[in-house]
Structure formats: structure tokens, C-alpha cells
Design a protein around this motif. Structure first.
Motif: not given
Length: 170
Positions: A33-58
């Protein structure tokens, strides 16, 4: 999602990393749920999608590896001593060991997509004495697939969901 969103907005990808890491380590947290929420925030320009991807993967890879170390160097003795109290009998342990011996990499990759298995994946692989190198490679592959699915889909289709399901997302 309503409980997670304020943390994601305030702490950004650092909060996401901690949530995914702890969930992958075995804590009952809403990582997906956190990943989906962060990705939705990234789609709205509120978080960097690259940062979301790296934080989740690592976070996923490190969390599972920490769980593996816990399972490998302490979990087995705990299960042998107290497993019977939670239904983890000798026969069940032998069955799971056989499963990891024959299909360990597939189990590790697939478990990433199943809620309770995702939390226990590393710990159980360590307890079952799965070799670390195959575990690590399967863990990386599973985390890469899982991260890609749950960051890309909400990011790409975030506008669609916002436009068509706005009332549900409140």
C-alpha cells in the motif's frame, strides 16, 4: 492508504524505504500500500519516481537479506524449540525444507507477490538453510519485478484513477 499518506508526504522516500525494509524483514506493515501510495504521489509530481523506485527496491532487498541472516543464525533453533506451539511440526519443517531444496529460487521470487509470504520470505529461507547466493539472486529478481509492477502501474495510470475514482481515493 490514509494512514500512510501523511508519512509519505512529510518524510518522502525515506519513510517508504523504512516501511518496505521493515515489512521485508518480517514486520506486519502495509508495504505494498505504501508503494502504491508513493507511486500515486509521484504521478502527481509530489515525489520523484526514481527515488520511489530505488527506495522500494533497496528496502526490499536489504529487508529480506536481514531476515535471511536472522533465520540462518537464530531462527532454526527457535523453531526447533518452540515451533510445536504454533503448529510448525517436524514434518512441516521437512516439507518446507524440501520445497526450498527443489524450488527455492522460485519460492523466493514468487513470495514477493504474496502478502504474508513476503514478510516471512527471508527468515524462512535462512531457517531452511537455503544457500545465500541463490537466495540473493532470487531476492534481487523478485524485488525488481515487484518494485517494477507496483511503482510503474500506479505511476502510469495514476491520472486515470484520479479522474475516474476520485471519490474512492478520499
Amino acid at each position: 492508504m490514509a494512514l500512510i499518506e501523511p508519512y509519505l508526504r512529510h518524510y518522502g522516500v525515506a519513510a517508504l524505504f523504512v516501511i518496505v525494509y521493515l515489512e521485508s524483514l518480517g514486520a506486519p506493515l502495509p508495504g505494498e500500500s505504501a508503494v502504491i501510495g508513493a507511486s500515486l504521489l509521484a504521478s502527481g509530481g509530489q515525489l520523484p519516481i526514481e527515488g520511489v523506485f530505488l527506495a522500494v527496491f533497496i528496502g526490499a532487498v536489504l529487508g529480506d537479506n536481514t531476515g535471511y541472516a536472522i533465520g540462518r543464525y537464530g531462527g532454526r533453533s527457535l523453531v526447533e524449540r518452540y515451533g510445536r506451539y504454533i503448529g510448525f511440526t517436524h514434518q512441516r519443517r521437512e516439507w518446507i525444507e524440501g520445497l526450498y531444496d527443489k524450488h527455492g529460487t522460485a519460492v523466493v521470487v514468487g513470495a514477493r507477490f504474496v502478502v504474508i509470504l513476503r514478510q516471512l520470505n527471508g527468515i524462512v529461507a535462512g531457517m531452511m538453510a537455503m544457500a545465500w547466493r541463490p537466495f540473493l539472486l532470487a531476492n534481487i529478481a523478485g524485488a525488481l519485478l515487484w518494485t517494477s509492477v507496483w511503482t510503474a502501474a500506479p505511476f502510469v495510470f495514476g491520472d486515470f484513477f484520479a479522474a475516474h475514482f476520485h471519490d474512492l481515493m478520499k
